[in-house]
Design a protein around this motif. Structure first.
Motif, PDB file in Angstrom:
ATOM      1  N   VAL A 104       0.863  -1.183   0.000  1.00 14.98           N
ATOM      2  CA  VAL A 104       0.000   0.000   0.000  1.00 14.98           C
ATOM      3  C   VAL A 104       0.899   1.234   0.000  1.00 14.98           C
ATOM      4  O   VAL A 104       1.806   1.345   0.824  1.00 14.98           O
ATOM      5  N   LEU A 105       0.678   2.141  -0.940  1.00 15.71           N
ATOM      6  CA  LEU A 105       1.492   3.357  -1.047  1.00 15.71           C
ATOM      7  C   LEU A 105       1.150   4.307   0.101  1.00 15.71           C
ATOM      8  O   LEU A 105      -0.004   4.732   0.217  1.00 15.71           O
ATOM      9  N   PRO A 106       2.121   4.643   0.959  1.00 15.35           N
ATOM     10  CA  PRO A 106       1.820   5.580   2.049  1.00 15.35           C
ATOM     11  C   PRO A 106       1.425   6.947   1.481  1.00 15.35           C
ATOM     12  O   PRO A 106       2.226   7.625   0.840  1.00 15.35           O
ATOM     13  N   SER A 107       0.173   7.309   1.703  1.00 11.69           N
ATOM     14  CA  SER A 107      -0.393   8.472   1.032  1.00 11.69           C
ATOM     15  C   SER A 107      -1.368   9.192   1.955  1.00 11.69           C
ATOM     16  O   SER A 107      -2.430   8.631   2.244  1.00 11.69           O
ATOM     17  N   PRO A 108      -1.060  10.390   2.474  1.00 14.90           N
ATOM     18  CA  PRO A 108       0.173  11.112   2.240  1.00 14.90           C
ATOM     19  C   PRO A 108       1.369  10.395   2.882  1.00 14.90           C
ATOM     20  O   PRO A 108       1.145   9.549   3.718  1.00 14.90           O
ATOM     21  N   PRO A 109       2.575  10.768   2.431  1.00 10.12           N
ATOM     22  CA  PRO A 109       2.918  11.946   1.637  1.00 10.12           C
ATOM     23  C   PRO A 109       2.763  11.748   0.126  1.00 10.12           C
ATOM     24  O   PRO A 109       2.696  12.726  -0.603  1.00 10.12           O
ATOM     25  N   ALA A 110       2.713  10.492  -0.370  1.00 10.80           N
ATOM     26  CA  ALA A 110       2.690  10.299  -1.824  1.00 10.80           C
ATOM     27  C   ALA A 110       1.260  10.367  -2.357  1.00 10.80           C
ATOM     28  O   ALA A 110       0.297  10.146  -1.618  1.00 10.80           O
ATOM     29  N   ILE A 111       1.140  10.668  -3.647  1.00 13.10           N
ATOM     30  CA  ILE A 111      -0.151  10.633  -4.342  1.00 13.10           C
ATOM     31  C   ILE A 111       0.014   9.741  -5.568  1.00 13.10           C
ATOM     32  O   ILE A 111       0.843  10.020  -6.436  1.00 13.10           O
ATOM     33  N   ASP A 112      -0.746   8.673  -5.612  1.00 12.43           N
ATOM     34  CA  ASP A 112      -0.699   7.718  -6.725  1.00 12.43           C
ATOM     35  C   ASP A 112      -0.976   8.450  -8.044  1.00 12.43           C
ATOM     36  O   ASP A 112      -1.978   9.163  -8.162  1.00 12.43           O
ATOM     37  N   ALA A 163      12.659   5.469   3.476  1.00 19.31           N
ATOM     38  CA  ALA A 163      12.065   5.830   4.772  1.00 19.31           C
ATOM     39  C   ALA A 163      11.594   7.281   4.772  1.00 19.31           C
ATOM     40  O   ALA A 163      10.591   7.619   5.412  1.00 19.31           O
ATOM     41  N   GLY A 164      12.311   8.144   4.040  1.00 17.27           N
ATOM     42  CA  GLY A 164      11.944   9.561   3.982  1.00 17.27           C
ATOM     43  C   GLY A 164      10.576   9.783   3.369  1.00 17.27           C
ATOM     44  O   GLY A 164       9.965  10.841   3.557  1.00 17.27           O
ATOM     45  N   LEU A 165      10.102   8.804   2.608  1.00 10.66           N
ATOM     46  CA  LEU A 165       8.769   8.898   2.002  1.00 10.66           C
ATOM     47  C   LEU A 165       7.790   7.961   2.725  1.00 10.66           C
ATOM     48  O   LEU A 165       6.712   7.662   2.206  1.00 10.66           O
ATOM     49  N   GLU A 166       8.240   7.486   3.899  1.00  7.47           N
ATOM     50  CA  GLU A 166       7.436   6.561   4.725  1.00  7.47           C
ATOM     51  C   GLU A 166       7.153   5.248   4.004  1.00  7.47           C
ATOM     52  O   GLU A 166       6.130   4.596   4.238  1.00  7.47           O
ATOM     53  N   PRO A 206       3.112   2.010  -7.246  1.00  6.24           N
ATOM     54  CA  PRO A 206       2.815   2.644  -8.540  1.00  6.24           C
ATOM     55  C   PRO A 206       3.626   3.935  -8.661  1.00  6.24           C
ATOM     56  O   PRO A 206       4.183   4.412  -7.664  1.00  6.24           O
ATOM     57  N   PRO A 207       3.702   4.538  -9.861  1.00  8.87           N
ATOM     58  CA  PRO A 207       4.327   5.863  -9.952  1.00  8.87           C
ATOM     59  C   PRO A 207       3.553   6.831  -9.059  1.00  8.87           C
ATOM     60  O   PRO A 207       2.339   6.700  -8.918  1.00  8.87           O
ATOM     61  N   HIS A 208       4.268   7.785  -8.455  1.00  8.49           N
ATOM     62  CA  HIS A 208       3.588   8.652  -7.481  1.00  8.49           C
ATOM     63  C   HIS A 208       4.241  10.024  -7.385  1.00  8.49           C
ATOM     64  O   HIS A 208       5.428  10.181  -7.624  1.00  8.49           O
ATOM     65  N   TRP A 209       3.413  10.991  -7.043  1.00  6.23           N
ATOM     66  CA  TRP A 209       3.872  12.356  -6.775  1.00  6.23           C
ATOM     67  C   TRP A 209       4.276  12.459  -5.303  1.00  6.23           C
ATOM     68  O   TRP A 209       3.584  11.917  -4.432  1.00  6.23           O
ATOM     69  N   VAL A 210       5.381  13.166  -5.038  1.00  5.80           N
ATOM     70  CA  VAL A 210       5.758  13.464  -3.645  1.00  5.80           C
ATOM     71  C   VAL A 210       6.251  14.910  -3.570  1.00  5.80           C
ATOM     72  O   VAL A 210       6.744  15.456  -4.566  1.00  5.80           O
ATOM     73  N   PRO A 211       6.142  15.532  -2.389  1.00  9.10           N
ATOM     74  CA  PRO A 211       6.690  16.884  -2.244  1.00  9.10           C
ATOM     75  C   PRO A 211       8.191  16.869  -2.531  1.00  9.10           C
ATOM     76  O   PRO A 211       8.910  15.990  -2.040  1.00  9.10           O
ATOM     77  N   LEU A 212       8.648  17.841  -3.325  1.00 13.10           N
ATOM     78  CA  LEU A 212      10.063  17.905  -3.707  1.00 13.10           C
ATOM     79  C   LEU A 212      10.968  17.997  -2.479  1.00 13.10           C
ATOM     80  O   LEU A 212      12.021  17.354  -2.426  1.00 13.10           O
ATOM     81  N   THR A 213      10.546  18.777  -1.493  1.00 11.26           N
ATOM     82  CA  THR A 213      11.399  18.954  -0.304  1.00 11.26           C
ATOM     83  C   THR A 213      11.541  17.641   0.470  1.00 11.26           C
ATOM     84  O   THR A 213      12.580  17.377   1.069  1.00 11.26           O
ATOM     85  N   LEU A 214      10.497  16.825   0.432  1.00 12.33           N
ATOM     86  CA  LEU A 214      10.558  15.534   1.122  1.00 12.33           C
ATOM     87  C   LEU A 214      11.529  14.602   0.396  1.00 12.33           C
ATOM     88  O   LEU A 214      12.301  13.864   1.029  1.00 12.33           O
ATOM     89  N   LEU A 215      11.499  14.648  -0.935  1.00  7.32           N
ATOM     90  CA  LEU A 215      12.439  13.816  -1.698  1.00  7.32           C
ATOM     91  C   LEU A 215      13.868  14.286  -1.434  1.00  7.32           C
ATOM     92  O   LEU A 215      14.787  13.471  -1.295  1.00  7.32           O
ATOM     93  N   TRP A 216      14.048  15.604  -1.348  1.00  8.78           N
ATOM     94  CA  TRP A 216      15.381  16.135  -1.033  1.00  8.78           C
ATOM     95  C   TRP A 216      15.882  15.552   0.294  1.00  8.78           C
ATOM     96  O   TRP A 216      17.009  15.074   0.397  1.00  8.78           O
ATOM     97  N   GLU A 217      15.012  15.574   1.289  1.00  8.76           N
ATOM     98  CA  GLU A 217      15.410  15.036   2.605  1.00  8.76           C
ATOM     99  C   GLU A 217      15.714  13.535   2.517  1.00  8.76           C
ATOM    100  O   GLU A 217      16.632  13.044   3.171  1.00  8.76           O
ATOM    101  N   ALA A 218      14.937  12.822   1.690  1.00  8.28           N
ATOM    102  CA  ALA A 218      15.157  11.378   1.536  1.00  8.28           C
ATOM    103  C   ALA A 218      16.479  11.100   0.811  1.00  8.28           C
ATOM    104  O   ALA A 218      17.090  10.042   0.988  1.00  8.28           O
ATOM    105  N   MET A 219      16.928  12.067  -0.012  1.00  8.98           N
ATOM    106  CA  MET A 219      18.224  11.935  -0.691  1.00  8.98           C
ATOM    107  C   MET A 219      19.360  12.334   0.245  1.00  8.98           C
ATOM    108  O   MET A 219      20.479  11.849   0.113  1.00  8.98           O
ATOM    109  N   ASP A 220      19.053  13.240   1.162  1.00  2.40           N
ATOM    110  CA  ASP A 220      20.084  13.787   2.060  1.00  2.40           C
ATOM    111  C   ASP A 220      20.314  12.828   3.230  1.00  2.40           C
ATOM    112  O   ASP A 220      20.171  13.188   4.405  1.00  2.40           O
TER     113      ASP A 220
END
Lengths: 260, 260
Positions: free
Chosen positions: A10-18, A153-156, A187-201
């Protein structure tokens, strides 16, 4: 040892949007006129599932190389030259990647070896504003794709380190579309850019380095060159075609039809 | 015997329009508000390349089954249940399909065996108006996908018989979007619906039957059922996870994380 098997997660949503949800489609329609979905039309025809649960980096790279129309210069199957994970590493390397995964630096190296132009950034070398600029630039271009290396983990999300390409950007909502190559999982999903940045950092424990992103493009000097190579180095040995009819005879093109 | 190898083929255009071209994107943007691209958002996340030059029928079917979220009920790789071509036929059958291709009837049979609901029509049993209605219906639905079995010559393309799913419909221009699974050969493309009808209205020499199309959907009675199956039949044997870190550890989810 017995283990449960999974049909997706199950896609954790939020933060992601399918991507395929009503809201995901709305984001797509809103981002279209802004011109930040140009890259989507180049990438999505090549969206693929990683062929092994540890091949996220290779699958992401194969997808981007195919989207950039970079010719591997040797055959994949039948008479066709094409990228999948097996075209990016030797059998021995593939086994190692299956066991250990692949590092950010190794993906960069293989992209360059394939003839792509790569600008790579660990989060420690840059900041979120430059990342946003890069996302905008690549998503608005038909000759640049951004690959993100992040910790789930940064995107839960379930799992740890992961690679996937970015397929679009929604400026007003500051969200990116992740074309997750673990398609059997999310599935492919939208996430807040700042959250992805944190998940990369985050630090990749294998290398001790921070994760980051890379911009992959096709060198301009190569445009056209690949199509004017002499035929000889691209000849391959094939068995004579069988006489039985094939309802889906893509393999027979080389024998049955004039050269392209 | 030496044979030339190919990096894609040039898409004959007209009659086709490349999905990613300016005109292809324009068609997409125009069709969006008409509601005949609903199926696109379901199918495109599962767009795949046929794993063998003769697997067009199996790849098309795997793509549709994944888009309909039909659970194969057994594992694909690691702990994951998922469809690719290898999940749709035994090794012996796969070898036969590699040599001989696959018939329309065989694809219908395998779709039903996987638990899908299939309505199949040879062109001799119906007409172009019913085909158009079916295209409209499926492209406007999130639970129906239309698979076309056609001869490439009708679209002026290299090759003979081929299967691919239809990813969208443009009513005003009466054009369909073919998500061609031979992605190493042609990009996804729009073609006039009547031309595709003519390309389907041809005889498959192997069976002596006319080609046609099928509408594949997920039976309503199954909705939810697949998610409430007891865990036991879906348990699988896996080796103990290795201790080395994996940057892309989708395979370890079953061990590392609580059940979904």
């Amino acid at each position: 040892m017995t283990r449960a098997s999974y049909y997706r997660r199950v896609l954790p949503s939020p933060p992601a949007i399918d991507f395929a949800s009503d809201e995901g489609q709305k984001l797509f329609r809103e981002a279209l006129p802004a011109g930040t979905m140009v890259g989507f039309f180049m990438l999505i025809p090549h969206f693929q599932t990683q062929l092994d649960p540890a091949y996220c980096g290779l699958a992401t790279l194969a997808m981007v190389l195919n989207a950039l129309a970079i010719d591997p210069g040797r055959t994949w199957k039948g008479p066709w030259r094409w990228y999948d994970e097996s075209m990016l590493a030797s059998p021995k390397e593939l086994k190692k990647i299956k066991d250990e995964g692949i590092s950010f630096g190794d993906v960069v190296h293989r992209a360059r070896r394939a003839g792509a132009e790569v600008e790579a950034f660990q989060t420690s070398q840059t900041d979120v504003d430059f990342f946003r600029q890069s996302v905008k630039k690549c998503c608005s271009s038909d000759n640049c794709h951004l690959v993100s290396s992040y910790h789930r983990a940064g995107l839960e999300q379930a799992g740890t380190g992961h690679f996937s390409p970015i397929g679009g950007y929604h400026g007003e909502r500051d969200m990116v579309l992740i074309l997750d190559v673990a398609r059997f999982k999310y599935p492919p999903h939208w996430v807040p850019l700042t959250l992805l940045w944190e998940a990369m950092d985050t630090v990749d424990k294998t290398t001790g380095q921070r994760r980051g992103f890379m911009l992959i493009s096709k060198p301009k000097r190569d445009a056209g060159l690949l199509y004017t190579l002499p035929a000889t180095p691209l000849l391959c040995l094939r068995r004579a075609p069988k006489s039985r009819p094939k309802p889906c005879p893509e393999a027979r093109d080389a024998a049955a039809l004039p050269s392209p």
